[in-house]
Design a protein around this motif. Structure first.
Motif, PDB file in Angstrom:
ATOM      1  N   THR A  64      42.968 -20.084  42.917  1.00 25.45           N
ATOM      2  CA  THR A  64      42.848 -20.641  44.267  1.00 25.45           C
ATOM      3  C   THR A  64      41.410 -21.079  44.502  1.00 25.45           C
ATOM      4  N   LYS A  65      41.131 -21.505  45.715  1.00 28.58           N
ATOM      5  CA  LYS A  65      39.742 -21.868  46.051  1.00 28.58           C
ATOM      6  C   LYS A  65      38.801 -20.692  45.832  1.00 28.58           C
TER       7      LYS A  65
ATOM      8  N   PRO B  76      39.467 -31.957  41.201  1.00 33.02           N
ATOM      9  CA  PRO B  76      39.351 -30.886  42.198  1.00 33.02           C
ATOM     10  C   PRO B  76      39.661 -31.355  43.616  1.00 33.02           C
ATOM     11  N   ALA B  77      39.378 -32.629  43.921  1.00 32.77           N
ATOM     12  CA  ALA B  77      39.613 -33.125  45.277  1.00 32.77           C
ATOM     13  C   ALA B  77      39.824 -34.628  45.202  1.00 32.77           C
TER      14      ALA B  77
ATOM     15  N   GLN C 248      44.268 -33.447  43.422  1.00 35.37           N
ATOM     16  CA  GLN C 248      43.660 -32.260  44.025  1.00 35.37           C
ATOM     17  C   GLN C 248      44.172 -30.986  43.378  1.00 35.37           C
TER      18      GLN C 248
ATOM     19  N   VAL D 118      42.893 -27.309  43.966  1.00 37.58           N
ATOM     20  CA  VAL D 118      41.884 -26.674  44.828  1.00 37.58           C
ATOM     21  C   VAL D 118      40.991 -25.687  44.078  1.00 37.58           C
ATOM     22  N   TYR D 119      41.445 -25.238  42.910  1.00 37.78           N
ATOM     23  CA  TYR D 119      40.658 -24.259  42.136  1.00 37.78           C
ATOM     24  C   TYR D 119      39.648 -24.927  41.213  1.00 37.78           C
TER      25      TYR D 119
ATOM     26  N   TYR E 161      33.661 -27.362  38.234  1.00 40.48           N
ATOM     27  CA  TYR E 161      34.264 -28.131  39.316  1.00 40.48           C
ATOM     28  C   TYR E 161      34.077 -29.635  39.163  1.00 40.48           C
TER      29      TYR E 161
ATOM     30  N   THR F 251      49.778 -26.882  46.779  1.00 39.34           N
ATOM     31  CA  THR F 251      48.698 -27.474  47.579  1.00 39.34           C
ATOM     32  C   THR F 251      47.555 -26.495  47.825  1.00 39.34           C
ATOM     33  N   LYS F 252      47.789 -25.215  47.675  1.00 44.45           N
ATOM     34  CA  LYS F 252      46.724 -24.232  47.898  1.00 44.45           C
ATOM     35  C   LYS F 252      46.311 -23.473  46.646  1.00 44.45           C
TER      36      LYS F 252
END
Lengths: 336, 336, 336, 336
Positions: free
Chosen positions: A267-268, C158-159, C235, C237-238, C278, D249-250
């Motif tokens: 995760t983040k 990542p995004a 994306q 997120v990690y 990242y 998504t997370k």
């Protein structure tokens, strides 16, 4: 399939119930004819569920039963040596939970009785039968990593036991490290000759007040020239930490912890894996069955058990040396 | 961008060349004005390739150059303290490779000269600047794992050095473990108070004949109550083994080895990953640049260097204590 | 060391600066004689710091300089083919960032010019030079895993990029997957013959409104019979997720992500490792230097570059096929 | 503890013996009253060892026994639907090994009979009960990784089955991928709407001659917008490869393979870990017990079983669609 061998289990606490259950479920050639516990009434329902015919409050009824050929001693430590002597004299094979005793003379008395009776005797150092550690041993024996130079054991409990237990346990070196002393003997195939215990009280001051330590590094020399270190802690907040590393002249071996699942979540915040299995019964469940299987196989084949009386004695001697080392702040040599 | 700070590099062996190259390539604010090496002729071509203007056989020419504001001492260990004294007296900031000296009085003399001159002084304990170990330090400092209870350092070379080197190196505790003594001081933020060196000769008997050991476990106590262990070997056939583990009251940290690639190959034989990076220069390359960056940043900002003279002294004292412990077979307490 | 080869860098955005910096710092045999950027004034200070003598607003000044033997084209994609043609006609060797163009006819025109001029031409598919993926290729080529059956590429950013970029990028299959199309060709050593793009908009509806997708699985057939799949997402997120797996008749290979450190923290909550690196520049930094090194080595040795014009063309063709597959909801076969 | 529920096991092949053994050993509330197998004589000894009273050659004797409240159908696939119908009409709860049938009409007939009789019905998709995959499902349900975007299943056997089996198995998509079709439905909680099967014969040409494929990538769309891919191979020489990855998504989730031990051996050659558990029975042993426990818990509590009739039907429909996709070289949409 011949006649089943009949066995009596003495002591139906946590580990006694596990051994009895394993035998009933998984060993078609063995019958648990009786189980004895001083609180017999509390276990009748459980014993019935397993189909165990006889529940006694007094273990002597098991000793007295000529049909019973073997006993599994899971009662409190202070009774192990006495029951061992009585069972041996009655000609029964003996599986005895560790430690045999904290008193070296009483251990010798028990082992002498076993020797005299010529019965099989196995001590419950279950970790030797763990899938991971057994493979380490096999790799060392196969010569895969050459001669062992360094052995390192990490052995940490997830949380400290109750202070009441600490007061009577014999101390961390005898109730916890004893397993690790057995492990290093098992893996190196050599005897410990020198001990230095570097330890302190860092988890809970109450443990210190009870006369014990909660964190330790025990440095060891072995007869074959290898050196080793065990690190213990009464508390590893992330779980039960049970690892081994060995360096040899041709390579190294390491064992990481068993985990409940191999799931990794990214995760983040982090890339997070499972914590080690938390509870020793969960972590070592399979080994309890395997050691018992080996015990009955030794009886059936008339061969030596895989964990002998000497294997029960030596870790106690090393533990006592570690205690002395810590208390006196010196190295302690073990006598031959 | 103001005027570049001019620096002289003394000693152009392996590490001297690395430092000079890093400065030339990556530090736009620093100029390597001169490099000195007793074998000056052998490095002229290399120096020219880097655009270094002056190559001297005698480091005193660097000391005598008033434009040069800082020196990087990479000559042989026995010259470190003397050059440090001369550089300090000439008012130059000093980056000195480890160890400062094996003779404690000479270290004191060098540090006294530095203190009197008020120049910056940094010792080359590069591993503090390694990406892995720096993060361990940050996590400890942040309180992430609570109070440190146990620190374990594994530090093993892939292959033993030549016997000729072993004879003059000062011994394994001073040429190899010295980095690990620095690491445990860095990570715990505490001083070592007691040392027990458990060691032997298991890799090569010639090392023993040269008066040294090749395999060791060094057990340590720290002023803050923590305990620790370093294990060393001159030879880990699988590569350069550089790991750290820390147990604290709120958690544990571990660092595994850096590998050349993350490739894993699964075949009928095994699931095989890369061995650790084999060579210390490959493993720690980034840290050599970072330590140098920190050195020049300390000069620019007029702040303390991240590895002080005391940081250079203490590991030598611990190493000498470890030698004594091994030779006398006793625990050795370090004086305050 | 002979005379330095002189090179001009065209376009000083992020990647242009990286290439210029790498050449200046690490390639003693190459000189960046000039750099051109339409915003010349904004890069003068930076160029001066690197010691680059000439900064032009118009790349034609580089083309016109007969001393310059090679160009590195890092300008915006729509200018690549035109500059390639002009540089080829001027007899300069060409390193061109990917993609050459989105218009297949313009790619052919550029490659024709290169062929006619007989100059070296390399496309900037840097991931081929990554330490991990290069090793996968070597293992496949060595026969370690037999014949390739399945290749799987995971490639996630990542995004998501800004919507303004999405609108002009050519679409995810051409701006992002293009690297992965190159990777599967590189690893399998075979051409893609059939594409099916299974995709959707799951990260941000604005991406859909801009005419693009943000999540995709692209199923592929190869000429040699192997099959493959690429999964992409705008994306993760990690962090930047860059992995590869290959199954062959004699084994499998997998590559996990590079991480900033190997530190693992175990607490009551979890056993947490570092997230993947990242940022793509951090992740692939080394590969940018290596691809450039190979480019100049090809010039010096008069040998083929490791990433040819065809290698630049094919991923665009596959990307266009993937776009068609997604839009029409069908399999798309690539023409020979 | 009330009266034991009596159960009949139909079919005593490998899986039938496992289920019978698990019930006898671990389920004190359940009694295996009878077991039926067309080769009844070959299992009498085994049944006696487990204490199973009745061994029949004809399953109809189990159907006819009014004391038997539940049946476990482990006979050959072609008998599942017929026995299900008869058991349902006799009012017995049914645990049926997968697949229910390859003929969709016969599946519907069986499910109709179950519905009409109002008995419990559970299909043997055991992998849902695996410790790893169950946790993945729980994490997805908890919202830990947000909405699912991509699900990837790797499912490869260690070695191909005998050609004789391949000829009658229904084909790889129905005998092997069927488990994975169930897994993606389970994990996403959504129905498959579109299938594209990219496959080939790369392991053994004899498999192709038998009308089947041995290597496949099946691309999937789900009703909730997610996409997925399953990769299969009849042969992964390194062992049974059973992994899952999910991107949401997370965050992301991944599951690596279970291994016999965590031992890692580092030598001059490599850093080698254990291969995945090789045999499906070893890998999934725990799940066979858990699914059975859930079945009897559903009966006891009068609640729905965790793997319904629809869960048995859908993977067959997806498998048939995959077959069609492969044979016709097209995408196949599943009807609502």
């Amino acid at each position: 399939m011949g006649e089943k061998i009949k066995v009596g289990v003495i002591g139906a606490g946590r580990i006694g119930k596990i051994h009895a259950g394993n035998i009933v479920k998984n060993f078609p050639d063995v019958e648990v004819k009786a189980i004895a516990d001083i609180y017999a009434d509390t276990i009748r329902e459980w014993a019935k569920g397993l189909g165990i015919a006889n529940v006694y409050a007094d273990y002597k009824e098991i000793i007295a039963d000529p049909e019973i050929k073997a006993v599994v001693i899971c009662s409190s430590t202070d009774t192990h040596s006495q029951i061992t002597i009585e069972a041996a004299e009655a000609g029964k094979h003996i599986f005895c939970e560790k430690p045999i005793d904290f008193d070296v003379r009483r251990i010798h008395a028990a082992l002498d009785a076993v020797k005299k009776a010529g019965v099989k005797f196995q001590v419950g150092f279950n970790r030797r039968f763990d899938h991971n550690f057994k493979k380490v041993k096999e790799l060392i024996q196969s010569g895969e990593i050459g001669d062992v130079q360094i052995v390192k054991v990490t052995s940490r409990d997830p949380a400290p036991p109750p202070i009441e237990y600490v007061k009577v346990s014999g101390g961390m070196f005898l109730d916890m490290t004893i397993h690790d002393f057995d492990m290093v003997r098992y893996l190196t195939g050599s005897e410990v000759t020198e001990v230095y215990a570097n330890a302190g009280i860092m988890v809970d001051q109450a443990i210190g007040k009870a006369g014990d330590v909660d964190t330790a590094l025990i440095s060891l020399k072995f007869q074959n020239g290898a050196i080793g270190v065990i690190d213990n802690c009464r508390q590893a907040v992330y779980g039960y930490d049970q690892r081994v590393e060995v360096l040899g002249t041709k390579g190294g071996i390491s064992v990481s912890n068993d985990v409940p699942t191999n799931v990794v979540v990214s995760t983040k915040q982090s890339v997070a894996a499972d914590k080690p299995k938390y509870f020793f019964l969960e972590r070592y469940m399979e080994s309890f069955e395997t050691e018992m299987r080996e015990f009955f196989a030794s009886i059936a084949a008339g061969k030596d058990t895989p964990v002998s009386g000497i294997d029960g004695l030596k870790p106690v001697l090393i533990g006592l040396a570690a205690q002395k080392s810590y208390k006196e702040g010196t190295l302690v040599r073990l006598e031959e």
